[in-house]
Design an enzyme around this catalytic site. Structure first.
Site, PDB file in Angstrom:
ATOM      1  N   ASN A  18       0.831  -1.207   0.000  1.00  0.00           N
ATOM      2  CA  ASN A  18       0.000   0.000   0.000  1.00  0.00           C
ATOM      3  C   ASN A  18       0.863   1.253   0.000  1.00  0.00           C
ATOM      4  O   ASN A  18       2.088   1.166   0.000  1.00  0.00           O
ATOM      5  CB  ASN A  18      -0.968  -0.025   1.195  1.00  0.00           C
ATOM      6  CG  ASN A  18      -0.208  -0.117   2.504  1.00  0.00           C
ATOM      7  OD1 ASN A  18       0.557   0.764   2.853  1.00  0.00           O
ATOM      8  ND2 ASN A  18      -0.413  -1.221   3.223  1.00  0.00           N
ATOM      9  N   ASP A  21      -4.425  -6.110   5.095  1.00  0.00           N
ATOM     10  CA  ASP A  21      -5.471  -6.928   5.718  1.00  0.00           C
ATOM     11  C   ASP A  21      -5.484  -8.340   5.148  1.00  0.00           C
ATOM     12  O   ASP A  21      -5.878  -9.285   5.807  1.00  0.00           O
ATOM     13  CB  ASP A  21      -6.834  -6.274   5.498  1.00  0.00           C
ATOM     14  CG  ASP A  21      -6.963  -4.991   6.313  1.00  0.00           C
ATOM     15  OD1 ASP A  21      -6.410  -4.973   7.428  1.00  0.00           O
ATOM     16  OD2 ASP A  21      -7.593  -4.027   5.837  1.00  0.00           O
ATOM     17  N   PRO A  59      -3.384 -11.610  10.299  1.00  0.00           N
ATOM     18  CA  PRO A  59      -3.704 -11.355  11.715  1.00  0.00           C
ATOM     19  C   PRO A  59      -3.855  -9.861  11.958  1.00  0.00           C
ATOM     20  O   PRO A  59      -3.165  -9.055  11.321  1.00  0.00           O
ATOM     21  CB  PRO A  59      -2.471 -11.896  12.458  1.00  0.00           C
ATOM     22  CG  PRO A  59      -1.388 -11.980  11.453  1.00  0.00           C
ATOM     23  CD  PRO A  59      -2.046 -12.201  10.122  1.00  0.00           C
ATOM     24  N   ASP A  60      -4.780  -9.478  12.844  1.00  0.00           N
ATOM     25  CA  ASP A  60      -4.910  -8.072  13.232  1.00  0.00           C
ATOM     26  C   ASP A  60      -4.006  -7.860  14.439  1.00  0.00           C
ATOM     27  O   ASP A  60      -4.349  -8.233  15.565  1.00  0.00           O
ATOM     28  CB  ASP A  60      -6.372  -7.743  13.558  1.00  0.00           C
ATOM     29  CG  ASP A  60      -6.559  -6.250  13.761  1.00  0.00           C
ATOM     30  OD1 ASP A  60      -5.675  -5.611  14.383  1.00  0.00           O
ATOM     31  OD2 ASP A  60      -7.591  -5.716  13.299  1.00  0.00           O
TER      32      ASP A  60
HETATM   33  O1  C5P Z   1      -9.030  -2.176  10.729  1.00  0.00           O
HETATM   34  P1  C5P Z   1      -8.020  -1.205  10.209  1.00  0.00           P
HETATM   35  O2  C5P Z   1      -6.984  -1.825   9.316  1.00  0.00           O
HETATM   36  O3  C5P Z   1      -8.600   0.036   9.599  1.00  0.00           O
HETATM   37  O4  C5P Z   1      -7.290  -0.703  11.540  1.00  0.00           O
HETATM   38  C1  C5P Z   1      -6.178   0.140  11.489  1.00  0.00           C
HETATM   39  C2  C5P Z   1      -5.397  -0.002  12.754  1.00  0.00           C
HETATM   40  O5  C5P Z   1      -5.164  -1.373  13.059  1.00  0.00           O
HETATM   41  C3  C5P Z   1      -4.024   0.596  12.627  1.00  0.00           C
HETATM   42  O6  C5P Z   1      -3.650   1.051  13.919  1.00  0.00           O
HETATM   43  C4  C5P Z   1      -3.174  -0.582  12.169  1.00  0.00           C
HETATM   44  O7  C5P Z   1      -1.820  -0.425  12.534  1.00  0.00           O
HETATM   45  C5  C5P Z   1      -3.813  -1.749  12.896  1.00  0.00           C
HETATM   46  N1  C5P Z   1      -3.793  -3.020  12.166  1.00  0.00           N
HETATM   47  C6  C5P Z   1      -3.018  -4.084  12.613  1.00  0.00           C
HETATM   48  N2  C5P Z   1      -3.039  -5.281  11.961  1.00  0.00           N
HETATM   49  C7  C5P Z   1      -3.805  -5.463  10.857  1.00  0.00           C
HETATM   50  C8  C5P Z   1      -4.584  -4.407  10.390  1.00  0.00           C
HETATM   51  C9  C5P Z   1      -4.561  -3.197  11.040  1.00  0.00           C
HETATM   52  O8  C5P Z   1      -2.319  -3.911  13.616  1.00  0.00           O
HETATM   53  N3  C5P Z   1      -3.799  -6.629  10.243  1.00  0.00           N
END
Ligand code: C5P
Length: 395
Positions: free
Chosen positions: A207, A276, A302-303
């Site tokens: 990105n 994502d 993973p988030d």
């Molecule tokens: O859900 P979204 O991607 O919009 O959330 C953004 C926040 O979550 C940011 O702080 C980003 O660093 C974190 N994030 C993460 N791991 C992911 C996706 C997002 O830590 N896989």
């Protein structure tokens, strides 16, 4: 860090906690301070001057009458040199000696000869600490403005329980540097930049994140005295001074690096634009252009932020929400769903957010919200760090 605080004289007296002083010296050096170490003869039974020489980069001193050392920097010069003196561990005997103005070894002499603020971190058996003789000395020293860090309660090396453990090195550093930054001695981890998700040996999905905001935050925290670990995806940015940087490429590598360095972190700032999804398969060979339509199957990554926030002893977490629409609603939803403490939301698209020098943020937390107006990312990062400090202080 204030201008007046650069040179620290660390005194080590005889006690089993002396091994922790190595960590104290390491942390002080890491904070960019010039450190010299003096051991009492009894301390050398527990730790060696050589260990401190290796950690501080200067020979550690023991003897008062040492011609070679005195020729390099005399003891009075050394006493004048120090901006702060910290004795850790400070034994009962040492407290007694300085309470009564003895100058019978190099360290006691330096304490008597120095006008620098004196910090002591006592460590001894709990009965020795509570003995009226020791308590009288403590009272006397406190009355003279000596700063006591600890001792703390807990298990002791002698197998007993009670007050007498030396304060943790990190706490000692915090006290020494108190007033030297909003995050003095605090441990902060920041993720920054994009991730790259490989398709084949030559291609990847990524990105537009430049990593600028995360790097600016790492720098702002370091300037406020924090010990910063920066986990970064591929970016073209220099590492800010005093920051420990770990480079990664994929989201899964970022997750592993974060969790490996997570124990002991007090603040986690998820500023990385983590992909994502990743291609389900990473082809071992370059994909050939033999089809008109190439279908890609993607799998959720993973988030990292949500996983960190869900840890039993989670650090204070700040996440980012880059949104093209419904900024407020999406930010509040993320605050809730990811279980984070704070969310900094920014608009992206139409020249906002990614690959630009300036930005604006709207920050949300359980007790409030604040708009940080359009400005350079460096000053925006400084404002965000200040805001975080005040939100944490209110909690
Ligand atoms: O859900 P979204 O991607 O919009 O959330 C953004 C926040 O979550 C940011 O702080 C980003 O660093 C974190 N994030 C993460 N791991 C992911 C996706 C997002 O830590 N896989």
């Amino acid at each position: 860090m204030s201008e007046s605080m650069k040179r620290v004289l660390v005194g080590v007296t005889g006690g089993i906690a002396a091994y922790k002083s190595c960590e104290l010296v390491r942390l002080l050096v890491k904070r960019g301070l010039d450190v010299r170490v003096v051991l009492t003869p009894a301390a050398t039974r527990f730790v060696t001057p050589l260990s401190f020489q290796a950690l501080s980069g200067h020979p550690a001193r023991v003897e008062l009458f040492d011609e070679a050392h005195e020729a390099a920097m005399g003891h009075i010069e050394l006493a004048r040199w120090a901006d702060r003196v910290v004795v850790a561990p400070a034994s009962a005997d040492f407290l007694a000696r300085i309470a009564h103005g003895h100058a019978d070894d190099l360290l006691a002499t330096l304490c008597l000869a120095s006008e620098a603020p004196l910090f002591v971190a006592p460590a001894m058996n709990h009965r020795m600490w509570l003995h009226p003789a020791t308590q009288d000395n403590v009272e006397r020293l406190r009355g003279r403005g000596v700063d006591f860090v600890g001792p703390e309660e807990g298990g002791q090396a002698c197998g007993e329980e009670g007050v007498g453990r030396m304060a943790e090195p990190r706490r000692i550093v915090e006290r020494l540097l108190d007033g030297d930054g909003l995050f003095a001695g605090r441990r902060v981890m920041v993720t920054a930049g994009p991730t790259r998700e490989p398709l084949d040996p030559v291609r990847y999905i990524s990105n537009r994140s430049s990593g600028r905001m995360g790097f600016a935050l790492a720098e702002a925290f370091a300037r406020e005295g924090a010990e910063v670990t920066l986990v970064s995806g591929p970016v073209a940015l220099a590492t800010p001074a005093g920051v420990r940087r770990i480079d990664v490429e994929t989201a899964r590598q970022m997750r592993d690096a974060v969790f490996q360095a997570l124990p002991g972190q007090e603040f986690f700032i998820g500023c990385a634009a983590v992909a994502d999804y990743r291609p389900e398969r990473e082809e071992r060979r370059k994909i050939k252009k033999s089809f008109d339509i190439l279908e890609l199957k993607m799998r959720r990554n993973p988030d990292i932020l949500a996983e960190v926030a869900a840890q039993p002893a989670a650090p204070f977490t700040l996440g980012f929400a880059a949104e093209t629409e419904d900024l407020r609603q999406n930010a509040l939803r993320k605050l809730e769903e990811k279980g984070v403490d704070m969310i900094a939301a920014n608009r992206v698209g139409d020249g906002m957010g990614f690959e630009v020098e300036r930005n604006e943020l709207e920050v949300f937390w359980k007790g409030g919200r604040e708009r940080l107006p359009y400005q350079g990312k460096d000053s925006l990062a400084r404002r965000l760090v200040q805001l975080m400090a005040s939100v944490v202080a209110e909690e």
